[in-house]
Design a protein around this motif. Structure first.
Motif, PDB file in Angstrom:
ATOM      1  N   VAL A 169       0.835  -1.205   0.000  1.00  0.00           N
ATOM      2  CA  VAL A 169       0.000   0.000   0.000  1.00  0.00           C
ATOM      3  C   VAL A 169       0.869   1.254   0.000  1.00  0.00           C
ATOM      4  CG1 VAL A 169      -1.670   1.336   1.327  1.00  0.00           C
ATOM      5  CG2 VAL A 169      -1.949  -1.141   1.097  1.00  0.00           C
ATOM      6  N   ARG A 170       1.932   1.248   0.837  1.00  0.00           N
ATOM      7  CA  ARG A 170       2.831   2.397   0.901  1.00  0.00           C
ATOM      8  C   ARG A 170       3.532   2.616  -0.437  1.00  0.00           C
ATOM      9  NH1 ARG A 170       6.864   2.160   5.803  1.00  0.00           N
ATOM     10  NH2 ARG A 170       4.821   1.952   6.809  1.00  0.00           N
ATOM     11  N   GLU A 181       2.351   1.757  -3.381  1.00  0.00           N
ATOM     12  CA  GLU A 181       1.379   2.279  -4.325  1.00  0.00           C
ATOM     13  C   GLU A 181       1.134   3.765  -4.098  1.00  0.00           C
ATOM     14  OE1 GLU A 181      -2.106  -0.065  -4.059  1.00  0.00           O
ATOM     15  OE2 GLU A 181      -1.215  -1.861  -4.956  1.00  0.00           O
ATOM     16  N   ARG A 182       1.080   4.160  -2.825  1.00  0.00           N
ATOM     17  CA  ARG A 182       0.890   5.567  -2.524  1.00  0.00           C
ATOM     18  C   ARG A 182       2.058   6.411  -3.020  1.00  0.00           C
ATOM     19  NH1 ARG A 182      -1.270   5.371   3.777  1.00  0.00           N
ATOM     20  NH2 ARG A 182      -3.361   4.531   3.332  1.00  0.00           N
ATOM     21  N   SER A 183       3.285   5.931  -2.789  1.00  0.00           N
ATOM     22  CA  SER A 183       4.455   6.682  -3.233  1.00  0.00           C
ATOM     23  C   SER A 183       4.509   6.766  -4.752  1.00  0.00           C
ATOM     24  CB  SER A 183       5.734   6.039  -2.691  1.00  0.00           C
ATOM     25  OG  SER A 183       5.908   4.733  -3.218  1.00  0.00           O
ATOM     26  N   PHE A 204       1.910   6.664  -6.786  1.00  0.00           N
ATOM     27  CA  PHE A 204       0.857   7.595  -7.206  1.00  0.00           C
ATOM     28  C   PHE A 204       1.295   9.036  -6.980  1.00  0.00           C
ATOM     29  CE2 PHE A 204      -2.769  10.257  -6.016  1.00  0.00           C
ATOM     30  CZ  PHE A 204      -3.540  10.172  -7.153  1.00  0.00           C
ATOM     31  N   PHE A 205       1.893   9.303  -5.811  1.00  0.00           N
ATOM     32  CA  PHE A 205       2.329  10.657  -5.503  1.00  0.00           C
ATOM     33  C   PHE A 205       3.433  11.099  -6.451  1.00  0.00           C
ATOM     34  CE2 PHE A 205       4.804  13.842  -3.220  1.00  0.00           C
ATOM     35  CZ  PHE A 205       3.800  14.704  -2.795  1.00  0.00           C
TER      36      PHE A 205
END
Length: 581
Positions: free
Chosen positions: A17-18, A20-22, A24-25
């Motif tokens: 999840v982390r 994927e967030r990074s 995306f950001f």
């Protein structure tokens, strides 16, 4: 075993999840920066091959007519040649002078070396040099030319500022010397004195030691400054516009402005061809810059570093006097010319009665366009001074402290943007706004100017922030995380206080640049969003309606704003960050 397996599974899910967030950001950041930084390149290259009569409406017609017409005009290749000629002559004159001054300030016992060095910063952030030199060296009304006519061997004037030599003079006396001294002096100061002592022990004089040891060892920082200056080939605008346009001398930036804003109807096709040629030239300059930077490296600071200075003997006070005289022509004389011109009924006409008046200041201070320009300038400068350092420090943190995918692409984007001249970026954004229906509302608005002033100087800002972040150990951040603080809390509670002196420096530089910039915003500004720098440029143009006196008053206002900001920031900066004792 089951509990351990479940725990590992939860950890893997959290890491995924982390990640994927990074990702995306990072993707969002690349798009947000790529559109204003790289988007203009794509638009310019594409539209240079659009042969439609109306490039912003109708069908896209591929062809080479724009390129054929552009080269038949003859002004485009001539403008590119003129750009390199002006840059080369300014560099050949300014670099040796800057090297000598940097060596004198950093390697010799010259009186008041640090105040003299700081005055080059003052010269760098003080605007109005071009208009000041017009007041001084106008062939008919320039103060210096008027004074020279009293000499028996001078018939007309000693120097015509409206010429190629005039452009060279203003470039050298503007930022040509000051910027190079600012960059070179710290490098000269970090050289091991033992290397110079070895030369003197061998019987070499101080001058011979400087020429045979100091200067060769400083080839690396000199090459670095040369490489950085290569990226500024297409950056100049004000001097070439005010001094070259009246005599039909065009460089890259002034010809684009002429084609887009002064020509009726605007010749967007030829403007995109000129910008495209510039991009091709930059494609060769960037590898050349990297080759210069990586070709040779010299180590001057080691574990056995020994500080020391050369004694100039009887030449120390003459050297001090020479640099002080140069400062007078870099700052005092131009500012004095602006002040004098702003109070004269007609600049250079000392024979009329009365000679002095307050009418120009009354005209400027009461003009609605001036009031609006002050408001726009303050908004842009404060926005750049506050938000640019925060954005640059965030990008630097991502590049230095994270392992996110796409960091190399982000770093490359930052470096490539440094090669784009302000006029090219402004042209590209102008075309984006006019070509994209949803963005048409941004044209001429304050938001378009804010976008430009925040992003300009991103390469310098990000790399200075990176250097500051690298100095801070990981334990500072880990202490905050162990205490339960999230990333944003750690960033605002730990990183920003530690980086505050650096961020304050960047804020002051960005504030001053935004307050004085013209080339990067002049194509995007409207009458409602005109700034003080653009207003001064318009009023200083030679012609029937020339308002040099009013333009001088405007530049004094800009200089006052930037100088007060720099002094306040310097005072505040001494109280922030890590303190000793």
């Amino acid at each position: 075993m089951i509990a351990s397996a479940q725990l590992n599974r939860y950890r893997q899910i959290a890491l995924a999840v982390r990640s994927e967030r990074s990702t995306f950001f990072m993707a969002a950041l690349l798009v947000a920066l790529g559109v204003p930084l790289v988007g203009p390149i794509v638009i310019i290259l594409a539209l240079s091959f659009n042969t439609a009569h109306e490039i912003f409406a109708g069908e896209f017609l591929w062809g080479l007519d724009n390129w054929r017409v552009g080269f038949q005009d003859g002004r485009i290749p001539e403008a590119v040649f003129n750009t390199f000629m002006v840059w080369g002559l300014e560099f050949v004159i300014a670099m040796p002078v800057a090297v000598i001054i940097a060596w004198t300030l950093a390697r010799t016992r010259i009186p008041f070396s640090y105040p003299l060095e700081f005055l080059f910063w003052v010269a760098y952030i003080t605007p109005g040099g071009v208009i000041a030199w017009i007041l001084l060296l106008d062939p008919n009304t320039g103060y210096i030319n008027l004074a020279a006519r009293n000499l028996p061997f001078v018939d007309r004037y000693v120097f015509d500022i409206f010429s190629v030599p005039g452009i060279i003079l203003t470039g050298v006396m503007g930022n040509g010397i000051a910027l190079k001294v600012m960059l070179l002096t710290p490098a000269f100061r970090n050289m091991d004195a033992a290397l110079e002592e070895a030369g003197r022990v061998g019987g070499a004089s101080s001058l011979r030691t400087a020429l045979r040891i100091t200067i060769p060892l400083m080839i690396s920082p000199i090459a670095l400054v040369t490489a950085l200056q290569l990226m500024r080939v297409f950056q100049s605008f004000e001097a070439e516009f005010l001094l070259g346009t009246p005599v039909g001398f065009y460089v890259y930036s002034t010809l684009i402005f002429d084609l887009v804003r002064l020509n009726e109807p605007p010749l967007y096709g030829q403007a995109t061809v000129l910008a495209s040629i510039t991009l091709v030239v930059l494609a060769f300059i960037i590898p050349m810059q990297r080759w210069i930077l990586q070709r040779r490296r010299y180590t001057t600071v080691t574990g056995a570093f020994k500080p020391g200075l050369t004694d100039l003997g009887v030449f120390r006070w003459p050297a001090f006097a020479a640099i002080s005289l140069l400062h007078a022509f870099l700052t005092v004389v131009p500012l004095g010319a602006l002040v004098l011109g702003s109070f004269m009924v007609r600049s250079g006409y000392f024979q009329i009665d009365p000679v002095f008046t307050l009418d120009h200041w009354d005209f400027v201070l009461s003009a609605p366009v001036f009031i609006n320009a002050v408001r726009m300038t303050v908004i842009l400068a404060l926005t750049a001074g506050i938000f640019s350092p925060l954005l640059f420090s965030l990008i630097a943190y991502i590049l230095v402290r994270t392992r996110w995918r796409g960091r190399f692409l982000l770093d490359s984007l930052i470096w490539v943007s440094a090669a784009l001249p302000g006029m090219l970026t402004a042209l590209g954004l102008l075309l984006i706004f006019l070509w994209t229906p949803g963005l048409l509302l941004l044209y001429g608005s304050i938001w378009a100017l804010i976008l430009v002033v925040i992003l300009q100087g991103n390469t310098t800002g990000v790399n200075i922030s990176k250097a500051a972040i690298v100095q801070v150990g990981f334990d500072m951040e880990e202490a905050g995380r162990i205490s339960g603080a999230g990333w944003f809390t750690v960033y605002f509670k730990i990183w920003l206080p530690l980086l505050m002196p650096t961020l304050l420096l960047l804020g002051v530089l960005n504030f001053n640049i935004a307050a004085s910039t013209t080339a990067s915003i002049i194509l995007l500004a409207s009458r409602d969003t005109i700034t003080l720098s653009i207003l001064a440029l318009e009023w200083a143009m030679p012609g029937v309606l020339s308002l040099r006196e009013a333009a001088s008053a405007v530049l004094i206002v800009i200089a006052s704003i930037t100088m007060v900001t720099a002094l306040v920031a310097r005072r505040v900066g001494l109280r922030l960050g890590v303190r000793h004792g």
